[in-house]
Scaffold this active site. Structure first.
Site, PDB file in Angstrom:
ATOM      1  N   ASP A 159       0.844  -1.184   0.000  1.00 54.63           N
ATOM      2  CA  ASP A 159       0.000   0.000   0.000  1.00 54.63           C
ATOM      3  C   ASP A 159       0.888   1.246   0.000  1.00 54.63           C
ATOM      4  OD1 ASP A 159      -2.863   0.897   0.509  1.00 54.63           O
ATOM      5  OD2 ASP A 159      -1.813   1.998   2.054  1.00 54.63           O
ATOM      6  N   SER A 160       0.266   2.386  -0.335  1.00 53.12           N
ATOM      7  CA  SER A 160       1.014   3.641  -0.281  1.00 53.12           C
ATOM      8  C   SER A 160       1.331   4.030   1.166  1.00 53.12           C
ATOM      9  CB  SER A 160       0.193   4.755  -0.929  1.00 53.12           C
ATOM     10  OG  SER A 160      -1.041   4.893  -0.255  1.00 53.12           O
ATOM     11  N   CYS A 202      -3.980  -0.813  -2.130  1.00 54.33           N
ATOM     12  CA  CYS A 202      -4.175   0.623  -2.361  1.00 54.33           C
ATOM     13  C   CYS A 202      -5.037   0.847  -3.611  1.00 54.33           C
ATOM     14  CB  CYS A 202      -2.798   1.247  -2.566  1.00 54.33           C
ATOM     15  SG  CYS A 202      -2.838   2.986  -2.958  1.00 54.33           S
ATOM     16  N   GLU A 231      -6.460  10.045   9.226  1.00 51.81           N
ATOM     17  CA  GLU A 231      -5.179   9.711   9.874  1.00 51.81           C
ATOM     18  C   GLU A 231      -4.992  10.504  11.165  1.00 51.81           C
ATOM     19  OE1 GLU A 231      -1.689   9.176   7.631  1.00 51.81           O
ATOM     20  OE2 GLU A 231      -2.680   7.798   6.240  1.00 51.81           O
ATOM     21  N   CYS A 279     -11.177   3.925  -1.625  1.00 47.12           N
ATOM     22  CA  CYS A 279      -9.939   4.351  -0.977  1.00 47.12           C
ATOM     23  C   CYS A 279      -9.811   3.540   0.310  1.00 47.12           C
ATOM     24  CB  CYS A 279     -10.001   5.847  -0.651  1.00 47.12           C
ATOM     25  SG  CYS A 279      -8.592   6.416   0.332  1.00 47.12           S
ATOM     26  N   HIS A 288      -8.834   4.286   3.121  1.00 48.65           N
ATOM     27  CA  HIS A 288      -9.168   4.996   4.362  1.00 48.65           C
ATOM     28  C   HIS A 288     -10.669   5.166   4.614  1.00 48.65           C
ATOM     29  CE1 HIS A 288      -4.978   5.989   3.994  1.00 48.65           C
ATOM     30  NE2 HIS A 288      -4.977   6.788   5.055  1.00 48.65           N
TER      31      HIS A 288
HETATM   32  N1  DGL Z   1      -4.042   4.124  -0.096  1.00 45.23           N
HETATM   33  C1  DGL Z   1      -4.576   5.201  -0.898  1.00 45.23           C
HETATM   34  C2  DGL Z   1      -5.814   4.684  -1.646  1.00 45.23           C
HETATM   35  O1  DGL Z   1      -6.429   3.719  -1.279  1.00 45.23           O
HETATM   36  C3  DGL Z   1      -4.922   6.416  -0.048  1.00 45.23           C
HETATM   37  C4  DGL Z   1      -3.728   7.191   0.441  1.00 45.23           C
HETATM   38  C5  DGL Z   1      -2.895   7.797  -0.685  1.00 45.23           C
HETATM   39  O2  DGL Z   1      -3.333   8.778  -1.320  1.00 45.23           O
HETATM   40  O3  DGL Z   1      -1.813   7.303  -0.904  1.00 45.23           O
HETATM   41  O4  DGL Z   1      -6.179   5.264  -2.641  1.00 45.23           O
END
Ligand code: DGL
Length: 265
Positions: A10-11, A73, A152, A184, A186
């Site tokens: 993931d990012s 991600c 976050e 997303c 989050h």
């Molecule tokens: N993990 C990213 C997503 O699901 C969200 C956070 C980011 O912008 O890196 O799109």
């Protein structure tokens, strides 16, 4: 049977929402999670840079001898899943297809909304893939990157989050959507406010559970399942492991099974 670990990347830490579901669905599997906390967010970056970073993450996990990869991600899955698949000799799944299948199963009036990062929405992948599966479905999209820092920071039920949700979700006024894809990692943490603002008649769909189920199906079909009695979990991040450990509870719903370790890619 194959006891090699599953790799999830993931990012940042959002993908822990997917890690949690994979762990529930596949309790006998060892898992390595990698989050690029040094370079998050990806959602406001260009496709070229996201692809370059994503390939680096995948290569790190391939060196750890993973038997498959899950791109948790949405931003990576939307912009460059194929580029990641190209450099991998193991199966790679993303989160877009599982969420789409779930949304198509859910919608009754064939009107689906999608909210994700800028890069995810700009990729147009949700519209494209949904239309490919059912051309009679109408899709309405909205970028919602500001939700990410709010979540976050632990502000997901704060008044500020409600105000921003009102702004973003205006897009869906008058569209009559009955299903909203939270595209997303989050956003599942903000379902209360999203649901309150958009109305409880709209069903929220996220990718964590459907992705974990799709992964189980894939491992079963390829005879790659494992029934480790003592599965091993490893969590790697590219920066600030202590902060990750603190914030992670929100995403993982519990204390992480192991402390994150910092790595250099
Ligand atoms: N993990 C990213 C997503 O699901 C969200 C956070 C980011 O912008 O890196 O799109």
């Amino acid at each position: 049977m194959n006891s090699r670990p599953i790799g999830i990347f993931d990012s940042g830490i959002g993908g822990l929402t997917v890690f949690k579901e994979v762990l529930k669905e596949l309790p006998g599997e060892s898992i390595i999670y990698l989050g690029d906390t040094a370079r998050v967010p990806y959602g406001t970056r260009s496709k070229e840079i996201i692809e370059e970073f994503a390939v680096e993450l995948a290569e790190f996990l391939l060196k750890k001898n993973v038997k498959c990869l899950v791109v948790s991600c949405n931003t990576i899955s939307s912009t460059c899943l194929e580029a990641v698949q190209k450099v991998c000799e193991v199966p790679v799944i993303g989160v877009v297809d599982p969420a789409i299948k779930e949304a198509i199963k859910t919608t009754e009036n064939k009107k689906i909304g999608v909210i994700g990062t800028n890069a995810t929405i700009e990729s147009g992948i949700y519209e494209r893939k949904i239309k490919e599966m059912d051309s009679s479905i109408n899709i309405f999209s909205q970028a919602g990157s500001l939700f990410i820092p709010l979540i976050e920071e632990g502000f997901s039920s704060h008044e500020a989050a409600r105000q921003i949700a009102k702004e973003y979700l205006k897009r869906f006024d008058g569209t009559d959507i009955d299903t909203l894809i939270l595209a997303c990692t989050h956003f599942p943490l903000m379902t209360d406010i999203i649901s309150e603002v958009i109305g409880s008649n709209v069903i929220l769909v996220d990718s964590a559970k459907p992705t974990a189920k799709e992964l189980k199906k894939l491992l079963t079909e390829k005879d790659l399942l494992s029934d480790n009695l003592l599965p091993v979990y490893q969590i790697f991040v590219t920066d600030a492991p202590d902060r990750v450990y603190k914030v992670s509870q929100r995403f993982f719903g519990n204390k992480l099974p192991v402390k994150p370790k910092k790595v250099t890619l």
